[in-house]
Design a protein around this motif. Structure first.
Motif, PDB file in Angstrom:
ATOM      1  N   GLY A 305      34.913  15.828  -1.108  1.00  0.00           N
ATOM      2  CA  GLY A 305      34.859  15.376   0.284  1.00  0.00           C
ATOM      3  C   GLY A 305      33.436  15.135   0.742  1.00  0.00           C
ATOM      4  O   GLY A 305      33.143  14.144   1.422  1.00  0.00           O
ATOM      5  N   SER A 306      32.530  16.035   0.341  1.00  0.00           N
ATOM      6  CA  SER A 306      31.117  15.900   0.708  1.00  0.00           C
ATOM      7  C   SER A 306      30.517  14.639   0.086  1.00  0.00           C
ATOM      8  O   SER A 306      29.734  13.926   0.725  1.00  0.00           O
ATOM      9  N   ALA A 307      30.894  14.353  -1.161  1.00  0.00           N
ATOM     10  CA  ALA A 307      30.386  13.159  -1.840  1.00  0.00           C
ATOM     11  C   ALA A 307      30.820  11.902  -1.114  1.00  0.00           C
ATOM     12  O   ALA A 307      30.040  10.953  -0.937  1.00  0.00           O
ATOM     13  N   PHE A 308      32.057  11.868  -0.663  1.00  0.00           N
ATOM     14  CA  PHE A 308      32.531  10.693   0.062  1.00  0.00           C
ATOM     15  C   PHE A 308      31.950  10.619   1.474  1.00  0.00           C
ATOM     16  O   PHE A 308      31.829   9.524   2.037  1.00  0.00           O
ATOM     17  N   ASP A 309      31.584  11.776   2.039  1.00  0.00           N
ATOM     18  CA  ASP A 309      30.890  11.751   3.329  1.00  0.00           C
ATOM     19  C   ASP A 309      29.575  10.993   3.193  1.00  0.00           C
ATOM     20  O   ASP A 309      29.166  10.239   4.085  1.00  0.00           O
ATOM     21  N   SER A 310      28.905  11.212   2.049  1.00  0.00           N
ATOM     22  CA  SER A 310      27.654  10.514   1.774  1.00  0.00           C
ATOM     23  C   SER A 310      27.890   9.003   1.657  1.00  0.00           C
ATOM     24  O   SER A 310      27.086   8.194   2.141  1.00  0.00           O
ATOM     25  N   VAL A 311      29.001   8.642   1.004  1.00  0.00           N
ATOM     26  CA  VAL A 311      29.349   7.225   0.881  1.00  0.00           C
ATOM     27  C   VAL A 311      29.573   6.622   2.271  1.00  0.00           C
ATOM     28  O   VAL A 311      29.080   5.526   2.587  1.00  0.00           O
TER      29      VAL A 311
END
Length: 323
Positions: A305-311
């Protein structure tokens, strides 16, 4: 609209016969129960087995259906033939904690068959002895083959698919509402449908009956596809340790519901005959293992989820057209 059936008990189809033929070849020719013998079911002396109706009609006929034969091959004959046996098919909720599942035993059987190298009878085979192994569970005092044990244990299937090991009775012919008229429409064979249900539930406990899964099938595909109605299976899944933690991970229940559910499982195990300190320790170990797995899965989900927040932030900050 195509005719639809909602059933707890039925008979195998030609397609299902073919699917399980190679795996359980020594069990495809079914032996007779005492009730089946008493009520006039035919048994071949050489093969020590009987014939049984399959629910699949021949497309080019109005009065013929496929059969599972005493010699282990699939053939066809008239749907009003006297002396055919009844092999009941059904599905149960899969619950690894259930006493029925825990009581599963492997049975090895050697049978004489007419080997064609394929499920259907072709007339160019040979008699030979074959040996197969099958997982067997008890339901209503009857031995039943658990056809999809591996799929249930791997999580692929939510329901157990089963056939009675023996022919449990002499089958009612495919008559329409009791009239002695040629017919091969499984959906119209009312006496046969009722016989499947009554033969299956005879001798069952309430616990066993609660496991039964209603299935849907349709005239549109010749009653081949069996679709389990999974509401009960879903509710039951959440009563296992694994199911409760999975439901929490998917935000389907909260932590308080999880704790309540785990205590209900503990209470059930405590009240079972033969419960011991070892039983309690095993349950405690399982809960600790699932809690550890839950935390691991949750942490991984949060990382993703955090990785996609960055996206998403990169998308928001994207500048186009030199602006």
């Amino acid at each position: 609209m195509a005719s639809e059936l909602y059933l707890n008990a039925y008979i195998p189809s030609a397609g299902e016969y073919d699917i399980y033929f190679n795996k359980f070849i020594a069990f495809m020719g079914a032996k007779l129960s005492e009730k089946a013998k008493k009520n006039g079911t035919y048994s071949d002396d050489t093969y020590d087995a009987g014939n049984y109706f399959l629910r699949t009609a021949l497309a080019w006929s109005s009065d013929k259906v496929f059969y599972g034969c005493y010699n282990g091959a699939r053939d066809w004959s008239f749907s009003d033939r006297k002396g055919a046996g009844l092999r009941v098919a059904f599905q149960l909720i899969y619950n690894p904690e259930n006493s029925l599942v825990k009581g599963c035993q492997t049975k090895t059987q050697t049978s004489l068959v007419y080997d064609n190298g394929k499920p259907e009878y072709t007339g160019n085979g040979e008699r030979k002895e074959v040996t197969s192994k099958a997982p067997i569970v008890m339901f209503g005092g009857k031995e039943c083959i658990w056809l999809n044990k591996e799929e249930c244990e791997s999580g692929k299937d939510k329901t157990m698919k089963l056939w009675t090991l023996e022919l449990v009775d002499c089958a009612k012919p495919y008559y329409i509402d009791g009239k002695e008229e040629p017919n091969n429409d499984f959906g119209k064979a009312k006496a046969l449908l009722e016989q499947c249900e009554s033969a299956l539930v005879e001798g069952c406990t309430k616990e066993e009956l609660d496991m039964l899964v209603t299935v849907k099938m349709s005239k549109e595909d010749n009653y081949e596809k069996v679709e389990p109605i999974l509401e009960k299976a879903k509710a039951n899944e959440e009563k296992t340790v694994e199911g409760l933690f999975e439901a929490l991970l998917n935000n389907e229940i909260d932590e308080e519901t999880l704790r309540k559910g785990l205590k209900e499982i503990s209470k059930t195990e405590r009240e079972k005959e033969g419960a011991s300190k070892e039983t309690a320790k095993a349950l405690e170990t399982k809960i600790a293992r699932e809690a550890k797995q839950f935390n691991k899965k949750l942490a991984e989900r949060e990382k993703v989820g955090s990785a996609f927040d960055s996206v998403d932030k990169s998308i928001d900050d994207l500048k186009l057209g030199g602006k």
